[in-house]
Design a protein around this motif. Structure first.
Motif, PDB file in Angstrom:
ATOM      1  N   SER A  94       3.008  11.340  -1.406  1.00 45.38           N
ATOM      2  CA  SER A  94       2.660   9.980  -0.740  1.00 45.38           C
ATOM      3  C   SER A  94       3.852   9.428   0.038  1.00 45.38           C
ATOM      4  O   SER A  94       5.056   9.969   0.086  1.00 45.38           O
ATOM      5  N   THR A  95       3.557   8.375   1.017  1.00 44.83           N
ATOM      6  CA  THR A  95       4.460   8.078   1.676  1.00 44.83           C
ATOM      7  C   THR A  95       4.428   6.519   1.937  1.00 44.83           C
ATOM      8  O   THR A  95       3.305   5.943   1.941  1.00 44.83           O
ATOM      9  N   GLY A  96       5.647   5.900   1.921  1.00 49.38           N
ATOM     10  CA  GLY A  96       5.879   4.391   2.256  1.00 49.38           C
ATOM     11  C   GLY A  96       4.964   3.369   1.450  1.00 49.38           C
ATOM     12  O   GLY A  96       4.254   3.838   0.532  1.00 49.38           O
ATOM     13  N   GLY A  97       5.294   2.185   1.776  1.00 54.84           N
ATOM     14  CA  GLY A  97       4.504   1.266   1.149  1.00 54.84           C
ATOM     15  C   GLY A  97       4.914   0.557   0.193  1.00 54.84           C
ATOM     16  O   GLY A  97       5.805  -0.290   0.165  1.00 54.84           O
ATOM     17  N   PHE A  98       4.446   0.916  -1.098  1.00 58.40           N
ATOM     18  CA  PHE A  98       4.966   0.367  -2.358  1.00 58.40           C
ATOM     19  C   PHE A  98       6.608   0.196  -2.251  1.00 58.40           C
ATOM     20  O   PHE A  98       7.124  -0.750  -2.775  1.00 58.40           O
ATOM     21  N   ASN A 135       8.181   8.414  -1.909  1.00 58.54           N
ATOM     22  CA  ASN A 135       7.647   8.297  -2.950  1.00 58.54           C
ATOM     23  C   ASN A 135       6.464   9.324  -3.319  1.00 58.54           C
ATOM     24  O   ASN A 135       5.979  10.222  -2.394  1.00 58.54           O
ATOM     25  N   ALA A 158       0.757  -1.156   0.041  1.00 60.14           N
ATOM     26  CA  ALA A 158       0.057  -0.038  -0.097  1.00 60.14           C
ATOM     27  C   ALA A 158       0.983   1.216   0.022  1.00 60.14           C
ATOM     28  O   ALA A 158       2.128   1.176   0.472  1.00 60.14           O
ATOM     29  N   THR A 159       0.395   2.474  -0.492  1.00 59.33           N
ATOM     30  CA  THR A 159       0.969   3.610  -0.376  1.00 59.33           C
ATOM     31  C   THR A 159      -0.071   4.568   0.311  1.00 59.33           C
ATOM     32  O   THR A 159      -1.243   4.592   0.069  1.00 59.33           O
ATOM     33  N   LYS A 160       0.408   5.448   1.025  1.00 61.66           N
ATOM     34  CA  LYS A 160      -0.487   6.573   2.005  1.00 61.66           C
ATOM     35  C   LYS A 160      -0.315   8.031   0.972  1.00 61.66           C
ATOM     36  O   LYS A 160       0.692   8.472   0.732  1.00 61.66           O
ATOM     37  N   VAL A 197       3.311   5.123  -8.702  1.00 61.34           N
ATOM     38  CA  VAL A 197       3.805   5.286  -7.469  1.00 61.34           C
ATOM     39  C   VAL A 197       5.458   5.040  -7.804  1.00 61.34           C
ATOM     40  O   VAL A 197       6.051   3.991  -8.187  1.00 61.34           O
ATOM     41  N   LEU A 248      -3.734   3.827  -0.986  1.00 67.30           N
ATOM     42  CA  LEU A 248      -3.834   3.049  -2.426  1.00 67.30           C
ATOM     43  C   LEU A 248      -3.388   1.513  -2.171  1.00 67.30           C
ATOM     44  O   LEU A 248      -2.180   1.460  -1.579  1.00 67.30           O
ATOM     45  N   ILE A 249      -4.164   0.527  -2.344  1.00 65.94           N
ATOM     46  CA  ILE A 249      -3.588  -0.842  -2.300  1.00 65.94           C
ATOM     47  C   ILE A 249      -4.060  -1.519  -3.479  1.00 65.94           C
ATOM     48  O   ILE A 249      -4.899  -1.746  -4.036  1.00 65.94           O
TER      49      ILE A 249
END
Ligand code: NI
Ligand code: NI
Ligand code: NI
Lengths: 109, 109, 109
Positions: free
Chosen positions: C32-36, C41, B27-29, C7, B45-46
């Motif tokens: 956006s932050t973190g995740g993928f 990012n 996921a990204t936030k 992303v 976003l997932i």
């Protein structure tokens, strides 16, 4: 259900959110920058029932449509006086780029 | 592949990201404000394989579902003492607005 | 019309925006932050005519593709000298996670 993604200029963003809330639409705002529109912009995510899509688009159009505005340039603080325009000029403001996306499922927890 | 867009309250955002990572979702936030939920919120976003959509929705529901919470209001620092409630009150917290979108193509470069 | 959601790592974000503008694509950026991707990012929204989707994907791949980079670690300012690696090391940088979404309607106001 559709998801409307609308990129609008920052200066129209507050007015649009108020208009959406007044018409009982639910939206969230994402901070966005540059690209579709030259100046600072805001991206709205608006979840809309199929039968209200046209109505939502009309709210966006009314509040964000590209238009010309007269602005009076400030006199220069020093230097560059040769490029100073001492009378109001018309500039293009506003505008919205809008995507209507299909939604396979919608949940509210 | 589906794209899940989930708008959740800020207070549940960290917990949800940890739960998604633990269950091997990516996921990204996005920082988001107001609208679907009254207080500060975060948009996730997932990207999810079709066969794991229900599982992802369950992770979101478990971590973000709207619920009541007892809070003890702080005594007023001055003035407005007449509106001070000296016992815990129940407030509604959490909640998630979730869109599942079809994806035509997915790439990882 | 398709909506491409990409992303990418922050370090590739400026280069990608320039390349998209150069090729006459219109994009907006969301913080956006973190995740993928593990590091900071940026999420791009790119509205693309159907016949230019492959071209847009190629611009993203060229500018953001995951690759190895040699970096020379800085010597420690104090302590932890035992873990200091005095020669360049290869690290993985870049990478992009890209969703191509169908668009039911597109408007520009
Ligand atoms: Ni900007
Ligand atoms: Ni808020
Ligand atoms: Ni990050």
């Amino acid at each position: 259900m559709k998801l409307i993604i609308a990129v609008v200029q920052d200066q129209d963003s507050h007015k649009l959110m108020n208009a959406l809330v007044r018409e009982n639409f639910r939206a969230t705002k994402l901070a966005s920058t540059g690209g579709f529109l030259r100046v600072g912009n805001t991206t709205f995510l608006i979840g809309v029932e199929d039968e209200r899509v046209e109505e939502a688009l009309e709210v966006i159009r009314k509040n964000c449509e590209s238009r010309e505005q007269l602005i009076s340039p400030l006199p220069p603080l020093g230097g560059h006086a040769e490029s100073y325009v001492p009378y109001p000029v018309e500039v293009q403001v506003g505008g919205a780029t809008v995507f209507v996306l299909p939604v396979e499922a919608f949940h509210h927890f």
